[in-house]
Write an enzyme that holds these catalytic residues in place. Structure first.
Site, PDB file in Angstrom:
ATOM      1  N   GLY A  62       0.804  -1.219   0.000  1.00  0.00           N
ATOM      2  CA  GLY A  62       0.000   0.000   0.000  1.00  0.00           C
ATOM      3  C   GLY A  62       0.834   1.266   0.000  1.00  0.00           C
ATOM      4  O   GLY A  62       2.045   1.238  -0.248  1.00  0.00           O
TER       5      GLY A  62
ATOM      6  N   GLU B 138      -1.973  -5.509  -1.590  1.00  0.00           N
ATOM      7  CA  GLU B 138      -1.346  -6.132  -0.406  1.00  0.00           C
ATOM      8  C   GLU B 138      -0.875  -5.084   0.600  1.00  0.00           C
ATOM      9  O   GLU B 138       0.307  -5.067   0.968  1.00  0.00           O
ATOM     10  CB  GLU B 138      -0.126  -6.958  -0.849  1.00  0.00           C
ATOM     11  CG  GLU B 138      -0.390  -7.987  -1.918  1.00  0.00           C
ATOM     12  CD  GLU B 138       0.900  -8.554  -2.537  1.00  0.00           C
ATOM     13  OE1 GLU B 138       2.008  -8.108  -2.171  1.00  0.00           O
ATOM     14  OE2 GLU B 138       0.794  -9.440  -3.385  1.00  0.00           O
TER      15      GLU B 138
ATOM     16  N   GLY C 158       0.134  -3.255   3.947  1.00  0.00           N
ATOM     17  CA  GLY C 158       0.504  -3.662   5.304  1.00  0.00           C
ATOM     18  C   GLY C 158       0.556  -2.429   6.200  1.00  0.00           C
ATOM     19  O   GLY C 158      -0.344  -2.149   6.983  1.00  0.00           O
ATOM     20  N   ARG C 159       1.629  -1.671   6.020  1.00  0.00           N
ATOM     21  CA  ARG C 159       1.886  -0.511   6.873  1.00  0.00           C
ATOM     22  C   ARG C 159       0.674   0.425   7.016  1.00  0.00           C
ATOM     23  O   ARG C 159       0.333   0.845   8.119  1.00  0.00           O
ATOM     24  CB  ARG C 159       3.048   0.279   6.268  1.00  0.00           C
ATOM     25  CG  ARG C 159       3.563   1.405   7.127  1.00  0.00           C
ATOM     26  CD  ARG C 159       4.517   2.299   6.334  1.00  0.00           C
ATOM     27  NE  ARG C 159       5.519   1.573   5.615  1.00  0.00           N
ATOM     28  CZ  ARG C 159       6.725   1.255   6.089  1.00  0.00           C
ATOM     29  NH1 ARG C 159       7.076   1.649   7.287  1.00  0.00           N
ATOM     30  NH2 ARG C 159       7.572   0.581   5.350  1.00  0.00           N
TER      31      ARG C 159
ATOM     32  N   ARG D  78      12.969  -0.191  13.899  1.00  0.00           N
ATOM     33  CA  ARG D  78      12.985   0.690  12.726  1.00  0.00           C
ATOM     34  C   ARG D  78      13.970   1.850  12.839  1.00  0.00           C
ATOM     35  O   ARG D  78      14.691   2.138  11.888  1.00  0.00           O
ATOM     36  CB  ARG D  78      11.578   1.201  12.410  1.00  0.00           C
ATOM     37  CG  ARG D  78      10.552   0.073  12.203  1.00  0.00           C
ATOM     38  CD  ARG D  78       9.243   0.560  11.609  1.00  0.00           C
ATOM     39  NE  ARG D  78       9.425   0.980  10.233  1.00  0.00           N
ATOM     40  CZ  ARG D  78       9.519   2.224   9.831  1.00  0.00           C
ATOM     41  NH1 ARG D  78       9.398   3.213  10.704  1.00  0.00           N
ATOM     42  NH2 ARG D  78       9.715   2.505   8.561  1.00  0.00           N
TER      43      ARG D  78
ATOM     44  N   TYR E 229      16.661   1.536   9.962  1.00  0.00           N
ATOM     45  CA  TYR E 229      16.452   2.402   8.791  1.00  0.00           C
ATOM     46  C   TYR E 229      16.618   3.879   9.121  1.00  0.00           C
ATOM     47  O   TYR E 229      16.199   4.722   8.338  1.00  0.00           O
ATOM     48  CB  TYR E 229      15.034   2.240   8.232  1.00  0.00           C
ATOM     49  CG  TYR E 229      14.506   0.846   8.119  1.00  0.00           C
ATOM     50  CD1 TYR E 229      15.026  -0.045   7.184  1.00  0.00           C
ATOM     51  CD2 TYR E 229      13.460   0.419   8.935  1.00  0.00           C
ATOM     52  CE1 TYR E 229      14.502  -1.324   7.073  1.00  0.00           C
ATOM     53  CE2 TYR E 229      12.938  -0.862   8.818  1.00  0.00           C
ATOM     54  CZ  TYR E 229      13.469  -1.726   7.888  1.00  0.00           C
ATOM     55  OH  TYR E 229      12.944  -2.980   7.783  1.00  0.00           O
TER      56      TYR E 229
ATOM     57  N   CYS F 200      22.814  -2.977  24.549  1.00  0.00           N
ATOM     58  CA  CYS F 200      24.233  -2.612  24.455  1.00  0.00           C
ATOM     59  C   CYS F 200      24.684  -2.466  23.012  1.00  0.00           C
ATOM     60  O   CYS F 200      25.444  -3.291  22.491  1.00  0.00           O
ATOM     61  CB  CYS F 200      25.062  -3.650  25.186  1.00  0.00           C
ATOM     62  SG  CYS F 200      24.613  -3.679  26.910  1.00  0.00           S
ATOM     63  N   GLU F 201      24.183  -1.450  22.363  1.00  0.00           N
ATOM     64  CA  GLU F 201      24.565  -1.123  20.987  1.00  0.00           C
ATOM     65  C   GLU F 201      24.427   0.391  20.863  1.00  0.00           C
ATOM     66  O   GLU F 201      23.418   0.954  21.305  1.00  0.00           O
ATOM     67  CB  GLU F 201      23.576  -1.724  19.966  1.00  0.00           C
ATOM     68  CG  GLU F 201      23.469  -3.215  19.980  1.00  0.00           C
ATOM     69  CD  GLU F 201      24.106  -3.864  18.762  1.00  0.00           C
ATOM     70  OE1 GLU F 201      24.700  -3.161  17.930  1.00  0.00           O
ATOM     71  OE2 GLU F 201      24.015  -5.100  18.690  1.00  0.00           O
TER      72      GLU F 201
ATOM     73  N   TYR G 272       5.446  -3.107  11.503  1.00  0.00           N
ATOM     74  CA  TYR G 272       6.857  -3.469  11.561  1.00  0.00           C
ATOM     75  C   TYR G 272       7.474  -3.081  12.908  1.00  0.00           C
ATOM     76  O   TYR G 272       8.647  -2.712  12.979  1.00  0.00           O
ATOM     77  CB  TYR G 272       7.625  -2.839  10.386  1.00  0.00           C
ATOM     78  CG  TYR G 272       7.001  -3.172   9.043  1.00  0.00           C
ATOM     79  CD1 TYR G 272       7.027  -4.467   8.549  1.00  0.00           C
ATOM     80  CD2 TYR G 272       6.358  -2.197   8.275  1.00  0.00           C
ATOM     81  CE1 TYR G 272       6.428  -4.785   7.330  1.00  0.00           C
ATOM     82  CE2 TYR G 272       5.761  -2.507   7.054  1.00  0.00           C
ATOM     83  CZ  TYR G 272       5.807  -3.796   6.597  1.00  0.00           C
ATOM     84  OH  TYR G 272       5.212  -4.115   5.391  1.00  0.00           O
TER      85      TYR G 272
END
Ligand code: LLP
Length: 410
Positions: free
Chosen positions: A237, A271, A273-274, A310, A314, A340-341, A368
């Site tokens: 979408g 289809e 989703g988001r 996310r 991203y 720890c990143e 997501y």
């Protein structure tokens, strides 16, 4: 569906503070009304084409959300046997379920055929051969569509752009005719459709329309070649608003698709989703500490990249707001989790009037979010709640410590 009354954030008629208190944090909260409205928006815009809307389960596969969509006659787009199992478990109809993805295993294909799914969106020639062989051994004909790569630039983040030539997805446009001829020659395949998916979080409709034109053109070429298709599937979408994006006009997209299809006997599948779940959900997280750093300040919260990946993956922007407005001096800080990143942040350089103990809402987290969550750093996954007016229902309990090693042997 998020509104503010007397300095408090509400989802529908439910105060988010009451939910944080009752269910704890981190907590995903979804609005049923927002789910319904999002589905209705597609139904209304595309009404003239009466499409089969196949919700992309990967966006959020919670059984209660799938059930809600299934009850409204929605179909599903799945990419694994696990997603098919979820759909069936939630009461979804196999005959309204389509199976996408580049790497369908033998077991998944067999499961899907035995379940009687509507169509396979096939992504390569070896996959055609595999489906044909399995269908033959089950003595059925497998309904298939070929995912064609229309080679249009969707103008979105490279990780979620899928319609370019370099992409691992789909069959090259120039190879389509040969692929269809091969498919038509296989005895256990029923060649039904053509599909494409050019990317996600699309904020312009021009690439979607261009893809539709190219796909319909191919359907014409195939018809002349004696391969008559009955449906086209335009993939995911439109994008959603995370910040200040100007949204594409769904009606304009629908009108353009209708004009392109014209009088052809092609039905439509979509289809999304988001756009069905993204803005229906927020992630609630409590502030553990305010940490004054050397060069930066940090709001350290109890949700992390394992809960909402996310931003880390991203550099995605999610608006973050306190669920209760406070009259205190705001600070500008990175909102970070306990993982720890260095990449573990939910937001950077945010100005927030908060102190330790306050709860924040990370907005637009319905898509997501929970579906990409992990147990990294041995963090039990968050609970999920569905809000309907002033009623709330726990739709996934918080994981326990025992859940963390439930599949392991010591
Ligand atoms: N159909 C296919 C074949 C897909 O690959 C996808 C998404 C969709 C439909 C649904 O697209 P949507 O309507 O949601 O745009 N994890 C990323 C998004 C990955 C999308 C993958 N495919 C994110 O969080 O932005």
């Amino acid at each position: 569906m998020l509104t503010e009354h007397t300095q408090e954030l509400y989802l529908e008629k439910t105060a988010l503070s009451a939910l944080a208190q009752r269910y704890g944090t981190p907590l995903y909260v979804y609005s049923q009304q927002a789910l319904d409205n999002a589905l209705a928006a597609y139904r209304t815009a595309f009404a003239a084409l009466n499409p089969l809307i196949c919700y992309a389960v990967k966006a959020n596969g919670n059984l209660s959300i799938l059930r809600r969509f299934a009850e409204q006659g929605c179909g599903f787009d799945i990419v694994s046997g696990g997603e098919l199992a979820r759909v069936l478990q939630a009461g979804g109809a196999a005959e309204r379920t389509i199976f996408s993805g580049v790497g369908k295993s033998r077991a998944e294909i067999e499961f899907a055929l035995r379940s009687g799914i509507r169509c396979f969106n096939v992504e390569s020639l070896p996959e055609l051969d595999r489906i044909n062989q399995i269908a033959g051994s089950l003595k059925v004909r497998a309904p298939i569509s070929l995912r064609i790569n229309p080679d249009v630039d969707a103008h979105t983040h490279p990780y979620i752009s899928t319609g370019l030539k370099e992409s691992k997805f789909g069959i090259a446009y120039d190879d389509a005719l040969a692929a269809y001829r091969h498919a038509a020659s296989l005895p256990h395949l029923d060649v039904q459709g053509i599909d494409c998916h050019i990317g996600s979080q699309l904020l312009e409709i021009a690439p979607l329309i261009e893809a539709c034109e190219r796909i319909v053109h191919l359907a014409d070429v195939l018809a002349q070649d004696g391969i008559a298709l009955s449906h086209i599937d335009l993939g995911g979408g439109i994008g959603i608003r995370y910040r200040d994006e100007t949204l594409p006009d769904l009606q304009a997209y629908a009108d353009a698709v209708q004009a392109i299809i014209g009088e052809r006997p092609l039905s439509l599948m979509l289809e999304p989703g988001r756009s069905l779940v993204g803005n229906a959900g927020v992630l609630l997280t409590q502030v553990e500490y305010i940490k004054r750093g050397e060069a930066k300040d940090f709001v350290i919260v109890d949700a992390a990249m394992n809960d909402l990946m996310r931003p880390a993956l991203y550099q995605a922007y999610h608006e973050i707001v306190p669920i209760r407005r406070k009259d205190i001096a705001p600070i500008t800080a990175d909102v970070v989790g306990p993982v720890c990143e260095s990449g573990d942040f939910l937001g950077q350089d945010r100005t927030l009037a908060v102190e330790a103990g306050d709860v924040l809402a990370v907005k637009s987290a319905g898509a997501y979010g929970a579906s990409m969550a992990s147990n990294y750093n041995a963090r039990p996954r968050a609970a999920e709640v569905l809000v309907d007016g002033e009623n709330t229902r726990l739709i996934r309990r918080r994981e326990s410590m025992e859940d963390l090693w439930a599949c392991e042997m010591a």
